[in-house]
Design a protein around this motif. Structure first.
Motif, PDB file in Angstrom:
ATOM      1  N   ALA A 187     -41.781 -27.112  24.634  1.00  0.00           N
ATOM      2  CA  ALA A 187     -41.864 -26.229  25.943  1.00  0.00           C
ATOM      3  C   ALA A 187     -41.082 -24.910  25.561  1.00  0.00           C
ATOM      4  O   ALA A 187     -41.520 -23.726  25.978  1.00  0.00           O
ATOM      5  N   PHE A 188     -39.911 -24.898  25.100  1.00  0.00           N
ATOM      6  CA  PHE A 188     -39.062 -23.919  24.911  1.00  0.00           C
ATOM      7  C   PHE A 188     -39.604 -23.170  23.684  1.00  0.00           C
ATOM      8  O   PHE A 188     -39.491 -21.678  24.002  1.00  0.00           O
ATOM      9  N   ASP A 189     -39.903 -23.779  22.806  1.00  0.00           N
ATOM     10  CA  ASP A 189     -40.611 -22.839  21.917  1.00  0.00           C
ATOM     11  C   ASP A 189     -41.858 -22.228  22.211  1.00  0.00           C
ATOM     12  O   ASP A 189     -42.005 -20.889  21.788  1.00  0.00           O
ATOM     13  N   LEU A 190     -42.821 -22.715  22.959  1.00  0.00           N
ATOM     14  CA  LEU A 190     -43.938 -22.013  23.445  1.00  0.00           C
ATOM     15  C   LEU A 190     -43.497 -20.941  24.461  1.00  0.00           C
ATOM     16  O   LEU A 190     -44.138 -19.777  24.518  1.00  0.00           O
ATOM     17  N   ALA A 191     -42.446 -21.270  25.196  1.00  0.00           N
ATOM     18  CA  ALA A 191     -42.068 -20.040  25.927  1.00  0.00           C
ATOM     19  C   ALA A 191     -41.353 -18.926  25.333  1.00  0.00           C
ATOM     20  O   ALA A 191     -41.731 -17.562  25.735  1.00  0.00           O
ATOM     21  N   ALA A 196     -42.327 -13.426  23.987  1.00  0.00           N
ATOM     22  CA  ALA A 196     -42.211 -12.426  22.914  1.00  0.00           C
ATOM     23  C   ALA A 196     -43.683 -11.571  22.611  1.00  0.00           C
ATOM     24  O   ALA A 196     -43.821 -10.581  22.087  1.00  0.00           O
ATOM     25  N   ASP A 197     -44.590 -12.280  22.848  1.00  0.00           N
ATOM     26  CA  ASP A 197     -46.160 -11.874  22.820  1.00  0.00           C
ATOM     27  C   ASP A 197     -47.076 -12.188  23.892  1.00  0.00           C
ATOM     28  O   ASP A 197     -47.573 -13.135  23.817  1.00  0.00           O
ATOM     29  N   PRO A 198     -47.194 -11.301  24.785  1.00  0.00           N
ATOM     30  CA  PRO A 198     -48.239 -11.603  25.997  1.00  0.00           C
ATOM     31  C   PRO A 198     -49.619 -12.106  25.640  1.00  0.00           C
ATOM     32  O   PRO A 198     -50.205 -12.979  26.370  1.00  0.00           O
ATOM     33  N   ALA A 199     -49.937 -11.533  24.429  1.00  0.00           N
ATOM     34  CA  ALA A 199     -51.280 -11.613  24.188  1.00  0.00           C
ATOM     35  C   ALA A 199     -51.478 -13.277  23.708  1.00  0.00           C
ATOM     36  O   ALA A 199     -52.523 -13.746  23.598  1.00  0.00           O
ATOM     37  N   GLY A 343     -39.892 -10.131  25.775  1.00  0.00           N
ATOM     38  CA  GLY A 343     -39.130  -9.978  24.461  1.00  0.00           C
ATOM     39  C   GLY A 343     -38.335 -11.100  23.816  1.00  0.00           C
ATOM     40  O   GLY A 343     -37.980 -11.134  22.687  1.00  0.00           O
ATOM     41  N   GLY A 344     -37.920 -12.137  24.801  1.00  0.00           N
ATOM     42  CA  GLY A 344     -37.519 -13.370  24.481  1.00  0.00           C
ATOM     43  C   GLY A 344     -36.006 -13.803  24.720  1.00  0.00           C
ATOM     44  O   GLY A 344     -35.532 -14.646  24.301  1.00  0.00           O
ATOM     45  N   SER A 345     -35.558 -12.762  25.485  1.00  0.00           N
ATOM     46  CA  SER A 345     -34.038 -12.746  25.729  1.00  0.00           C
ATOM     47  C   SER A 345     -33.816 -14.135  26.838  1.00  0.00           C
ATOM     48  O   SER A 345     -34.478 -14.128  27.894  1.00  0.00           O
ATOM     49  N   GLY A 346     -33.243 -15.250  26.598  1.00  0.00           N
ATOM     50  CA  GLY A 346     -32.917 -16.164  27.316  1.00  0.00           C
ATOM     51  C   GLY A 346     -32.053 -16.239  28.555  1.00  0.00           C
ATOM     52  O   GLY A 346     -31.213 -15.381  28.184  1.00  0.00           O
ATOM     53  N   ARG A 347     -32.205 -16.780  29.789  1.00  0.00           N
ATOM     54  CA  ARG A 347     -31.422 -16.510  30.898  1.00  0.00           C
ATOM     55  C   ARG A 347     -30.724 -17.970  31.074  1.00  0.00           C
ATOM     56  O   ARG A 347     -30.246 -18.233  32.205  1.00  0.00           O
TER      57      ARG A 347
END
Length: 350
Positions: A187-191, A196-199, A343-347
């Motif tokens: 799940a984390f990898d998919l997120a 990173a890429d909305p497409a 862009g992939g920055s985690g919260r």
């Protein structure tokens, strides 16, 4: 002798300059449990509340005997962070406490009395312990302000999101339903891909929608196949109920969210926030009544973006901030999910 003295003088000058520079750069993490913008909560403040809890609360003494006071420490830090964020949010929205109402509550103080050592729900019991250790007027004021924030924001808030999931149905490629740590990692990898890429998110969710259709056609009873994927959902917060307490309603447009899949043990929802509207009334049917705890939780959820906006930093001795649970987790592995900005920055604070 003069030659030896000059280096010492130079060191003194440099040290003084560094000290002055440090004084002008905001609060130091040294001695701080949390830094919130230009303010800090000290380790001593946190420890004082832990000590008070142990003195006054049977449940805290039980945890002390089990060497588990770190759980209390994380709850103290969590509540103090939310207190600061709540003050910031309500000031921004022009919300002030109704002290007459709060005084009426204090007259029959709901925070009096012990949390028994045999309480069965540890998370709930620890939160009650910390609430009782804190100043009761402050705690009740926080609850009032969180509910007032809900009243202010709820009529104008709607969120559009697409989602899929990990662990609800078998993976179409392997035929296996991921479980446990494997499902969480997937799940984390998919997120991260979605952020990173909305497409990539659009492609994956579209593929999963086709898979859902195929599964329902094959089943002979479509209702037995859970809706593990969806697109084009636009949900008014006033109609969302407990869903409005989740990070779906606290995240900015473009964010990717991982959270436990509602009603599915060990499964994960992975969503992309497509739109968020909070500046005009949302036309809805009659909104359902909210109980006090849900109303408080919805208000607290609206504090989620402030953690990053104010540059909150939690001392690692307590753990990391979990943006999904809105509290301090012992480590990133112990978080209930993550929120990734575009862009992939985690919260989930690392």
């Amino acid at each position: 002798m003069r030659i030896m003295g000059r280096p010492r003088a130079l060191v003194a000058v440099v040290a003084g300059a560094l000290l002055l520079a440090g004084c002008g750069s905001g609060p130091s993490q040294v001695g701080a449990a949390v830094i919130i913008g230009d303010r800090s909560i000290s380790v001593d403040q946190v420890q004082n509340l832990i000590d008070k809890a142990v003195r006054e609360q049977p449940y805290a003494r039980k945890l002390a005997s089990e060497h588990k006071l770190d759980v209390v420490g994380r709850a103290v830090v969590s509540q103090l962070v939310l207190h600061e964020l709540l003050a910031e949010a309500t000031e921004k929205h022009g919300i002030t406490p109704n002290y007459a109402q709060i005084d009426t509550q204090l007259a029959n103080d709901p925070l009096n009395g012990p949390v028994p050592a045999d309480a069965s729900d540890e998370t709930q019991a620890v939160n009650q312990v910390v609430a009782r250790a804190r100043d009761h007027r402050e705690e009740l004021t926080d609850t009032y302000l969180a509910q007032a924030l809900t009243d202010k924001i709820l009529p104008n808030l709607s969120v559009g999101f697409d989602y899929t999931s990990i662990g609800v149905v078998a993976d179409p490629g392997t035929g296996v339903t991921p479980q446990g740590a494997e499902a969480k990692k997937a799940a984390f990898d998919l997120a991260r891909q979605f952020a990173a890429d909305p497409a990539a998110a659009t492609k994956r969710i579209g593929s999963d929608l086709q898979y859902l259709t195929a599964l329902r056609q094959q089943s002979g009873n479509p209702e037995t196949v859970p809706g593990f994927v969806g697109a084009g959902n636009v949900v008014p917060a006033a109609q969302a109920g407990t869903l409005a307490t989740t990070p779906l309603f606290g995240s900015t447009t473009g964010s990717a969210v991982v959270m436990p899949f509602p009603g599915q043990e060990s499964a994960w929802l992975v969503a992309v926030i497509r739109q968020r509207t909070d500046d005009k009334p949302v036309a809805t049917e009659k909104a359902p009544e909210l109980d006090a705890s849900t109303k408080t939780a919805i208000g607290m959820r609206q504090l989620q973006p402030l953690f990053d906006e104010l540059g909150v930093r939690v001392n690692k001795r307590y753990g990391v901030w979990d943006a999904v649970a809105m509290n301090v987790a012992p480590s990133a592995d112990g978080s209930q999910g993550t929120v990734l900005s575009p862009g992939g920055s985690g919260r989930t604070q690392q």
